[in-house]
Write an enzyme that holds these catalytic residues in place. Structure first.
Site, PDB file in Angstrom:
ATOM      1  N   GLY A 108       0.791  -1.228   0.000  1.00  0.00           N
ATOM      2  CA  GLY A 108       0.000   0.000   0.000  1.00  0.00           C
ATOM      3  C   GLY A 108       0.824   1.279   0.000  1.00  0.00           C
ATOM      4  O   GLY A 108       0.275   2.372   0.104  1.00  0.00           O
ATOM      5  N   GLY A 110       2.756   2.362  -2.535  1.00  0.00           N
ATOM      6  CA  GLY A 110       2.819   2.992  -3.856  1.00  0.00           C
ATOM      7  C   GLY A 110       3.812   2.377  -4.823  1.00  0.00           C
ATOM      8  O   GLY A 110       4.172   3.006  -5.822  1.00  0.00           O
ATOM      9  N   LYS A 111       4.228   1.128  -4.594  1.00  0.00           N
ATOM     10  CA  LYS A 111       5.172   0.475  -5.515  1.00  0.00           C
ATOM     11  C   LYS A 111       4.552   0.301  -6.898  1.00  0.00           C
ATOM     12  O   LYS A 111       5.119   0.722  -7.905  1.00  0.00           O
ATOM     13  CB  LYS A 111       5.561  -0.922  -4.993  1.00  0.00           C
ATOM     14  CG  LYS A 111       6.300  -0.927  -3.681  1.00  0.00           C
ATOM     15  CD  LYS A 111       6.618  -2.338  -3.232  1.00  0.00           C
ATOM     16  CE  LYS A 111       5.404  -3.201  -2.908  1.00  0.00           C
ATOM     17  NZ  LYS A 111       4.576  -2.722  -1.797  1.00  0.00           N
ATOM     18  N   SER A 112       3.356  -0.330  -6.929  1.00  0.00           N
ATOM     19  CA  SER A 112       2.719  -0.599  -8.224  1.00  0.00           C
ATOM     20  C   SER A 112       2.304   0.692  -8.914  1.00  0.00           C
ATOM     21  O   SER A 112       2.336   0.785 -10.145  1.00  0.00           O
ATOM     22  CB  SER A 112       1.496  -1.503  -8.042  1.00  0.00           C
ATOM     23  OG  SER A 112       1.876  -2.701  -7.415  1.00  0.00           O
ATOM     24  N   TYR A 113       1.937   1.690  -8.127  1.00  0.00           N
ATOM     25  CA  TYR A 113       1.566   2.987  -8.724  1.00  0.00           C
ATOM     26  C   TYR A 113       2.729   3.533  -9.539  1.00  0.00           C
ATOM     27  O   TYR A 113       2.548   3.999 -10.668  1.00  0.00           O
ATOM     28  CB  TYR A 113       1.168   3.981  -7.630  1.00  0.00           C
ATOM     29  CG  TYR A 113       0.597   5.281  -8.173  1.00  0.00           C
ATOM     30  CD1 TYR A 113      -0.764   5.418  -8.420  1.00  0.00           C
ATOM     31  CD2 TYR A 113       1.426   6.368  -8.441  1.00  0.00           C
ATOM     32  CE1 TYR A 113      -1.291   6.596  -8.921  1.00  0.00           C
ATOM     33  CE2 TYR A 113       0.920   7.552  -8.952  1.00  0.00           C
ATOM     34  CZ  TYR A 113      -0.447   7.663  -9.183  1.00  0.00           C
ATOM     35  OH  TYR A 113      -0.955   8.832  -9.692  1.00  0.00           O
ATOM     36  N   ASP A 258       8.414  -5.259  -9.460  1.00  0.00           N
ATOM     37  CA  ASP A 258       7.458  -4.796  -8.449  1.00  0.00           C
ATOM     38  C   ASP A 258       7.511  -5.819  -7.315  1.00  0.00           C
ATOM     39  O   ASP A 258       6.984  -6.922  -7.437  1.00  0.00           O
ATOM     40  CB  ASP A 258       6.062  -4.752  -9.103  1.00  0.00           C
ATOM     41  CG  ASP A 258       5.035  -4.020  -8.253  1.00  0.00           C
ATOM     42  OD1 ASP A 258       5.355  -3.635  -7.111  1.00  0.00           O
ATOM     43  OD2 ASP A 258       3.903  -3.849  -8.747  1.00  0.00           O
ATOM     44  N   GLY A 261       5.151  -6.789  -0.680  1.00  0.00           N
ATOM     45  CA  GLY A 261       5.231  -5.868   0.451  1.00  0.00           C
ATOM     46  C   GLY A 261       6.347  -6.234   1.418  1.00  0.00           C
ATOM     47  O   GLY A 261       6.545  -7.399   1.725  1.00  0.00           O
TER      48      GLY A 261
HETATM   49  P1  ADP Z   1       1.701  -1.131  -3.367  1.00  0.00           P
HETATM   50  O1  ADP Z   1       1.908  -1.593  -4.764  1.00  0.00           O
HETATM   51  O2  ADP Z   1       2.991  -0.663  -2.740  1.00  0.00           O
HETATM   52  O3  ADP Z   1       1.005  -2.119  -2.504  1.00  0.00           O
HETATM   53  P2  ADP Z   1      -0.096   0.770  -4.586  1.00  0.00           P
HETATM   54  O4  ADP Z   1       0.814   1.250  -5.669  1.00  0.00           O
HETATM   55  O5  ADP Z   1      -1.156  -0.173  -4.987  1.00  0.00           O
HETATM   56  O6  ADP Z   1       0.767   0.168  -3.382  1.00  0.00           O
HETATM   57  O7  ADP Z   1      -0.706   2.081  -3.902  1.00  0.00           O
HETATM   58  C1  ADP Z   1      -1.695   2.049  -2.904  1.00  0.00           C
HETATM   59  C2  ADP Z   1      -2.722   3.160  -3.175  1.00  0.00           C
HETATM   60  O8  ADP Z   1      -2.111   4.442  -3.095  1.00  0.00           O
HETATM   61  C3  ADP Z   1      -3.351   3.072  -4.555  1.00  0.00           C
HETATM   62  O9  ADP Z   1      -4.723   3.333  -4.445  1.00  0.00           O
HETATM   63  C4  ADP Z   1      -2.670   4.145  -5.353  1.00  0.00           C
HETATM   64  O10 ADP Z   1      -3.510   4.673  -6.339  1.00  0.00           O
HETATM   65  C5  ADP Z   1      -2.320   5.185  -4.286  1.00  0.00           C
HETATM   66  N1  ADP Z   1      -1.052   5.855  -4.630  1.00  0.00           N
HETATM   67  C6  ADP Z   1       0.163   5.318  -4.504  1.00  0.00           C
HETATM   68  N2  ADP Z   1       1.123   6.181  -4.885  1.00  0.00           N
HETATM   69  C7  ADP Z   1       0.492   7.299  -5.278  1.00  0.00           C
HETATM   70  C8  ADP Z   1       0.934   8.567  -5.786  1.00  0.00           C
HETATM   71  N3  ADP Z   1       2.237   8.811  -5.975  1.00  0.00           N
HETATM   72  N4  ADP Z   1       0.006   9.503  -6.074  1.00  0.00           N
HETATM   73  C9  ADP Z   1      -1.298   9.228  -5.889  1.00  0.00           C
HETATM   74  N5  ADP Z   1      -1.792   8.065  -5.419  1.00  0.00           N
HETATM   75  C10 ADP Z   1      -0.912   7.091  -5.117  1.00  0.00           C
HETATM   76 MG    MG Z   2       1.415  -3.501  -5.548  1.00  0.00          MG
END
Ligand code: ADP
Ligand code: MG
Length: 371
Positions: A108, A110-113, A258, A261
């Site tokens: 959560g 923001g890795k995948s983002y 990616d 966690g």
């Molecule tokens: P992870 O892959 O690390 O588990 P996600 O990339 O899925 O986390 O991000 C978790 C949430 O936070 C998602 O809903 C995503 O859209 C939001 N988010 C993450 N990074 C950003 C960012 N840089 N700007 C806006 N929203 C973000």
């Molecule tokens: Mg992810």
């Protein structure tokens, strides 16, 4: 010798953090990132190659695209991150270097983002794929062009220490997973599908097939988050043709990773199968950590004599062996939660990223001449 480039990026509060009226414990100024212990008020400072403030200062347009909300905003959007990290990866690939970009952080964060993106907020992989085919068609359009270009893609998932081909539907997979082998110092996944692609549309189609074949298991922390490591590899070959014969070839593997966690399993309510997954996921991640510690000590001269890096101890570190301590230009993006409740995990991510900074690689151009 080049150091691994390290970026940190802090995301907005999520719904849960907003409901809890969370405090933001991260501050950034130029390349300095400061984290404040919510209990003691103690501050710690870290310095990285890139610091991306994506916590606030953004607006969302009608398509859902986030961008800075005015000239006073320091919000780092997807374009900004791509222009620094993604373009660097492609420039190196064009020169014939292997490259690797991996995203680290708790579920959560923001890795995948950053790596893949969501909706119209495309991340590094789709943007890089567009750019590759734009560059190829620009090069081909030049009357003087004598280079042929070939692009292939493969996608794997490492789940429970098993390596699965994401271009193979789950019901057709080898239960035991694919074997990782080595030949003349090159590590490869035996039997992995590598699909040739000729256009952005083709590569996008492959990526969506691969993405839909991922294993998604829910955890208490984040119900849709993947508990697996996903590695997307784009192989890019440039062959110079003279009088109908190849005279020179350059090859680059672009690894975009990616990671699962990084959070510790205790306190997340994991039991049974899920706990087993956790310990295996942690096996790959903890050996990634161990390799990084050894490599960092080696680079800073802390350890003398012959040092053994425990690459062979996990699937992830075997596959990333070159990217970590060898022939690759590598960068890392550490994803941070801004919220006080995540202080311990965020501090541990910052410390991890700080170690990675010390790693030095010796990348060479992968070129072969024919005559
Ligand atoms: P992870 O892959 O690390 O588990 P996600 O990339 O899925 O986390 O991000 C978790 C949430 O936070 C998602 O809903 C995503 O859209 C939001 N988010 C993450 N990074 C950003 C960012 N840089 N700007 C806006 N929203 C973000
Ligand atoms: Mg992810």
């Amino acid at each position: 010798m080049t150091s691994v480039k390290v970026a940190v990026r802090v995301r907005p509060f999520n719904g849960r953090e907003k409901n809890m009226s969370s405090r933001c414990i991260i501050e950034m100024q130029d390349n300095m990132t400061k984290i404040t212990d919510p209990d003691s008020g103690k501050e710690k400072k870290f310095y990285f190659d890139y610091s991306y403030w994506s916590h606030d200062g953004y607006t969302e347009d009608s398509e859902g695209i986030l961008s800075p909300n005015g000239p006073g905003s320091n919000y780092a959007d997807q374009d900004k991150v791509f222009n620094d990290l993604g373009i660097g990866v492609l420039d190196n690939a064009w020169k014939g270097y292997h490259t690797c970009l991996f995203a680290y952080g708790q579920t959560g964060s923001g890795k995948s983002y950053s790596i893949v993106g969501y909706g119209k907020n495309e991340g590094i992989i789709p943007k890089a794929c567009r750019e590759i085919f734009e560059r190829i068609s620009d090069a081909r359009a030049k009357p003087s062009n004598i280079t042929e270009f070939q692009v292939t893609i493969s996608m794997i998932e490492i789940y429970n220490e098993k390596v699965h081909d994401l271009f193979q539907p789950p019901n057709k997979r080898e239960k035991a997973g694919l074997k990782v082998r080595e030949n003349k110092g090159e590590v490869f996944v035996d039997g992995l599908k590598k699909v040739p692609v000729e256009s952005y549309e083709e590569i996008e189609k492959q990526i969506s097939i691969g993405t839909s074949n991922r294993t998604i298991a829910s955890t208490n922390m984040n119900s849709t988050s993947s508990r697996a490591h996903t590695v997307t590899t784009i192989t890019f070959k440039q062959t110079v043709m003279e009088n109908g014969k190849p005279t020179n070839q350059k090859r680059s593997d672009i690894n975009l990773v990616d990671l699962a966690g990084s959070e510790r399993q205790s306190g997340t309510g994991a039991t049974g199968e899920r706990l087993k997954e956790g310990s295996n996921i942690n096996k790959s991640l903890s050996f990634l950590g161990k390799c990084i510690t050894v490599l960092a000590e080696k680079s800073t001269g802390k350890s003398k004599g012959k040092v053994v890096v425990p690459y062979r101890e996990s699937q992830l570190t075997r596959i990333l062996q070159n990217a970590l301590g060898g022939n690759s230009k590598t960068s890392m993006i550490a994803a941070l939660s801004p919220a006080s409740v995540n202080y311990d995990e965020t501090l541990s991510t910052l410390r991890y990223a700080n170690q990675v900074k010390a790693i030095k690689n010796v990348a060479k151009i992968n070129e072969s001449a024919h005559d």
